[in-house]
Write a protein that holds these residues in place. Structure first.
Motif, PDB file in Angstrom:
ATOM      1  N   THR A  60     -42.514  64.152  20.448  1.00 31.30           N
ATOM      2  CA  THR A  60     -42.888  65.447  19.902  1.00 31.30           C
ATOM      3  C   THR A  60     -42.485  65.501  18.435  1.00 31.30           C
ATOM      4  N   TYR A  61     -41.284  65.097  18.139  1.00 34.05           N
ATOM      5  CA  TYR A  61     -40.813  64.969  16.771  1.00 34.05           C
ATOM      6  C   TYR A  61     -39.507  64.217  16.812  1.00 34.05           C
ATOM      7  N   GLY A  62     -39.006  63.874  15.665  1.00 37.91           N
ATOM      8  CA  GLY A  62     -37.684  63.281  15.591  1.00 37.91           C
ATOM      9  C   GLY A  62     -37.669  61.851  15.105  1.00 37.91           C
ATOM     10  N   ALA A 101     -28.888  62.115  15.761  1.00 38.80           N
ATOM     11  CA  ALA A 101     -28.329  63.322  16.373  1.00 38.80           C
ATOM     12  C   ALA A 101     -28.950  64.621  15.841  1.00 38.80           C
ATOM     13  N   GLY A 102     -29.129  64.732  14.567  1.00 38.25           N
ATOM     14  CA  GLY A 102     -29.688  65.953  13.996  1.00 38.25           C
ATOM     15  C   GLY A 102     -31.204  66.053  14.092  1.00 38.25           C
ATOM     16  N   ASP A 103     -31.855  64.992  14.509  1.00 39.18           N
ATOM     17  CA  ASP A 103     -33.312  64.940  14.593  1.00 39.18           C
ATOM     18  C   ASP A 103     -33.726  64.033  15.772  1.00 39.18           C
ATOM     19  N   PRO A 104     -33.404  64.481  17.010  1.00 41.80           N
ATOM     20  CA  PRO A 104     -33.633  63.617  18.177  1.00 41.80           C
ATOM     21  C   PRO A 104     -35.113  63.436  18.508  1.00 41.80           C
ATOM     22  N   LYS A 131     -29.894  57.840  18.961  1.00 40.55           N
ATOM     23  CA  LYS A 131     -28.962  56.723  18.849  1.00 40.55           C
ATOM     24  C   LYS A 131     -27.699  57.208  18.151  1.00 40.55           C
ATOM     25  N   ASP A 132     -26.552  56.786  18.667  1.00 38.22           N
ATOM     26  CA  ASP A 132     -25.273  57.054  18.004  1.00 38.22           C
ATOM     27  C   ASP A 132     -24.588  55.703  17.810  1.00 38.22           C
ATOM     28  N   GLU A 133     -24.826  55.110  16.653  1.00 34.87           N
ATOM     29  CA  GLU A 133     -24.305  53.772  16.382  1.00 34.87           C
ATOM     30  C   GLU A 133     -22.854  53.792  15.910  1.00 34.87           C
ATOM     31  N   ALA A 134     -22.281  54.988  15.711  1.00 35.65           N
ATOM     32  CA  ALA A 134     -20.900  55.099  15.245  1.00 35.65           C
ATOM     33  C   ALA A 134     -19.902  55.024  16.392  1.00 35.65           C
ATOM     34  N   THR A 135     -20.356  55.171  17.632  1.00 44.51           N
ATOM     35  CA  THR A 135     -19.434  55.119  18.771  1.00 44.51           C
ATOM     36  C   THR A 135     -19.139  53.671  19.146  1.00 44.51           C
TER      37      THR A 135
END
Length: 138
Positions: free
Chosen positions: A5-7, A11-14, A30-34
Motif C-alpha cells: 500500500t505504501y512504505g 519503522a517510520g514508513d512500514p 526491517k530493524d537492522e539496529a537490533t
C-alpha cells in the motif's frame, strides 16, 4: 501479487501487506539496529518479530525445495504439519537451529507474515486462497 500500500520498510514508513488469504492487513519493517537484526510485524496492538535473515534463508530453502510448499500457519506451541514453511521455520535443522521468531510466546505464524514479505520482494509466488495456501520460490 500482494501489493504494498505504501512504505519503504522502515519503522517510520512500514510496508502495509495482507495475510495470504488477503483478509487482514499488517505493517512490517526491517530493524537492522537490533541484535540480531529483525523483521518486525505489527498486527493491531500485537508486535511480532523474526530474525531478518529469515528472508534470505526461507528463499534459499524454497529454491532448494523446488516445488510448491504448504504454508501451515500456526501459533507458537500449536502443532504444525511436517513439510510446511511453518514447520521449517521452527525446526532444529534450519539455519538458526529453531525458531526464527524472536519474542517468546509470539514466535509462530511465520508463514502468515513472512511469506507475504517474500512475495512483495519478488522472491516467491504465493497463493491467495481462503485456506491451505502454498508458496514456491521464483
Amino acid at each position: 501479487m500482494n501489493r504494498v500500500t505504501y512504505g519503504t520498510g522502515v519503522a517510520g514508513d512500514p510496508w502495509i501487506l495482507k495475510t495470504p488469504p488477503l483478509t487482514s492487513a499488517f505493517e512490517v519493517w526491517k530493524d537492522e539496529a537490533t541484535d540480531p537484526p529483525a523483521l518486525v510485524v505489527q498486527v493491531g496492538k500485537t508486535q511480532l518479530s523474526y530474525q531478518l535473515r529469515a528472508i534470505a534463508d526461507a528463499h534459499a530453502m524454497l529454491k532448494a525445495h523446488g516445488d510448491w510448499m504448504p504454508l501451515g500457519n500456526a501459533d507458537e506451541g500449536k502443532p504444525v504439519k511436517d513439510g510446511t514453511l511453518e514447520a521449517w521455520a521452527r525446526d532444529a535443522g534450519n539455519p538458526v537451529g529453531g525458531y526464527y521468531g524472536l519474542r517468546k510466546g509470539y514466535r509462530g505464524r511465520f508463514a502468515n507474515y513472512v511469506a507475504p514479505v517474500l512475495e512483495m520482494l519478488g522472491l516467491v509466488e504465493l497463493e491467495h486462497n481462503a485456506r491451505n495456501n502454498r508458496v514456491r520460490a521464483l
